[in-house]
Design an enzyme around this catalytic site. Structure first.
Site, PDB file in Angstrom:
ATOM      1  N   GLY A  11      35.628  45.739  25.654  1.00  0.00           N
ATOM      2  CA  GLY A  11      35.808  45.309  26.995  1.00  0.00           C
ATOM      3  C   GLY A  11      34.440  45.863  27.785  1.00  0.00           C
ATOM      4  N   GLY A 111      34.191  51.458  22.838  1.00  0.00           N
ATOM      5  CA  GLY A 111      35.235  52.313  23.035  1.00  0.00           C
ATOM      6  C   GLY A 111      35.884  52.307  21.464  1.00  0.00           C
ATOM      7  CB  ILE A 135      38.389  51.557  32.457  1.00  0.00           C
ATOM      8  CG1 ILE A 135      39.376  50.527  31.880  1.00  0.00           C
ATOM      9  CG2 ILE A 135      37.255  50.948  33.137  1.00  0.00           C
ATOM     10  CD1 ILE A 135      40.085  49.578  32.910  1.00  0.00           C
ATOM     11  CG  ASP A 136      41.686  51.892  28.251  1.00  0.00           C
ATOM     12  OD1 ASP A 136      41.992  51.462  29.568  1.00  0.00           O
ATOM     13  OD2 ASP A 136      41.672  50.913  27.369  1.00  0.00           O
ATOM     14  CD  GLU A 231      46.739  46.187  31.134  1.00  0.00           C
ATOM     15  OE1 GLU A 231      46.257  45.255  31.330  1.00  0.00           O
ATOM     16  OE2 GLU A 231      45.902  47.094  30.560  1.00  0.00           O
ATOM     17  NE  ARG A 275      56.921  40.307  48.403  1.00  0.00           N
ATOM     18  CZ  ARG A 275      58.388  40.042  48.578  1.00  0.00           C
ATOM     19  NH1 ARG A 275      59.224  40.617  47.899  1.00  0.00           N
ATOM     20  NH2 ARG A 275      58.506  39.604  49.705  1.00  0.00           N
ATOM     21  CD  GLN A 283      43.075  48.444  37.023  1.00  0.00           C
ATOM     22  OE1 GLN A 283      43.580  49.600  37.009  1.00  0.00           O
ATOM     23  NE2 GLN A 283      43.414  47.203  36.771  1.00  0.00           N
TER      24      GLN A 283
END
Ligand code: F6P
Length: 357
Positions: A11, A111, A135-136, A231, A275, A283
């Site tokens: 990613g 990654g 990003i993790d 997530e 919501r 992101q």
């Protein structure tokens, strides 16, 4: 003469271009005779010999550019030894292309999955230097990965913006932050934006504890509650399931993601107006933040130094603010996750943030 192959795999994230620019600038400033082979779309480019010749000029003006000029794709490590649909032996094909082009080394930006394959290529005798992107922020052996701080900024802004509308309407809001396996991004964005509840994969939640926190806030006169949910957040109940049982649950799962399931449970148990907001791939998109520009440039520069010295088999990372090199065999296959006992978690709890545990 140096022949350098370069690829970005997995990613994408911010500062991939900044890191590659750092590598190329540091090498070309020291050595004029350099050939750069940019493999397109990750390992796929190396497997199929799909590359483009690049010069120093191609790396000019890309410091602030998001994405990757080489393109990226996922080539799962799990099946790297299995022949592709076209019957190709992927590992053999990568080695053949490396030797055919007489490369001195490969610079691989990626990654966790990417590092497993990079280490495999090292074991197979190729010269490899890697850079930690995601990003993790879940790569073992480095305090930080580039892309992470940029994503923290974006997720934080998303939650900041939700605050005002949640307040106006007196609603419970769930902001779903990226991270299936680890919660670094959710934890940091949640703390930065003053989320009331933070749910991460490493700390399974109990829905009743979440409801308790909402009631506690209401009793104190707060009109709204904000949840930052990763997530991969998982309930205590689901965390007890075997892999097989969980797979079965997921087969009949009707929610788009865990946040919607939690939203329904809050509506049902607390009767609140709820919501869900999912910033998703925003992101990972756009220009890197200044921290990532500097950080990726430093990593790139140190990678360039290793290549000039002919030192291979390392990931370049950061420990206690110093740029370091870590042997690839130490990095591959290990996940850096948030410990439930981590100081930052304890500090967040002291601030009144609930982890639903
Ligand atoms: O690994 C980076 C990441 O953005 C994760 O946070 C997220 O779960 C995943 O990639 C999304 O993957 P894809 O881009 O394939 O949908």
């Amino acid at each position: 003469m140096k022949r350098i192959g370069m690829l970005t795999s997995g990613g994408d994230c911010q500062a991939l271009n900044a890191a590659m620019r750092g590598v190329v600038k540091s090498i070309t400033n020291a050595e004029k005779n350099v050939e750069i082979y940019g493999f397109l779309e990750g390992y796929k480019g190396l497997i199929y010999g799909n590359f483009t010749m690049l010069t120093g000029k191609d790396f000019s003006g890309i410091l602030t550019k998001g994405g990757t000029i080489l393109g990226s794709s996922r080539t799962p490590f799990k099946t790297i030894r299995e022949p592709g649909e076209d019957g190709i032996d992927k590992v053999e094909a990568m080695k053949q292309n490396y030797y055919k082009l007489k490369l001195d080394c490969l610079v691989i930006l990626g990654g966790n999955g990417t590092h497993k394959t990079a280490n495999l290529l090292r074991e197979e005798g190729l010269n490899v230097v890697t850079l930690p992107k995601t990003i993790d922020n879940d790569l073992w052996g480095t305090d930080m990965t580039f892309g992470f701080q940029s994503a923290v900024d974006i997720a934080t802004e998303a939650i900041d913006r939700i605050h005002t509308t949640a307040d106006s309407h007196g609603r419970v809001f769930i902001v779903e932050v990226m991270g299936h396996k680890v919660g670094w991004l959710t934890l940091n964005a949640g703390m930065a934006s003053g989320a009331d509840i933070i749910l991460i994969p490493e700390i399974p939640y109990d829905i009743d504890k979440i409801i308790e926190k909402i009631h506690e806030r209401t009793a104190r006169g707060s009109k709204f509650t904000i949840l930052a949910v990763a997530e991969g957040a998982i309930s205590k109940k689901d965390a007890k399931l075997t892999k097989k049982e969980l797979k079965k649950k997921m087969e009949n799962y009707t929610y788009p993601s865990v946040s919607y399931e939690i939203a329904d449970q809050i509506r049902e148990k607390a009767g609140c107006d709820v919501r869900v907001t999912v910033p998703g791939h925003t992101q990972r998109g756009g220009s890197p933040c200044p921290y990532d520009r500097v950080f990726a440039s430093r990593l790139g520069s140190e990678a360039g130094k290793l290549i000039l010295k002919g030192e291979y088999g390392f990931m370049v990372g950061i420990k206690n603010r110093e740029i370091i090199k870590v042997p690839l065999e130490e990095v591959a296959g290990k996940l850096k996750s948030v410990s439930a006992d981590a100081t930052i978690v304890k500090e967040a709890k002291m601030l009144g943030i609930s982890f639903g545990d």
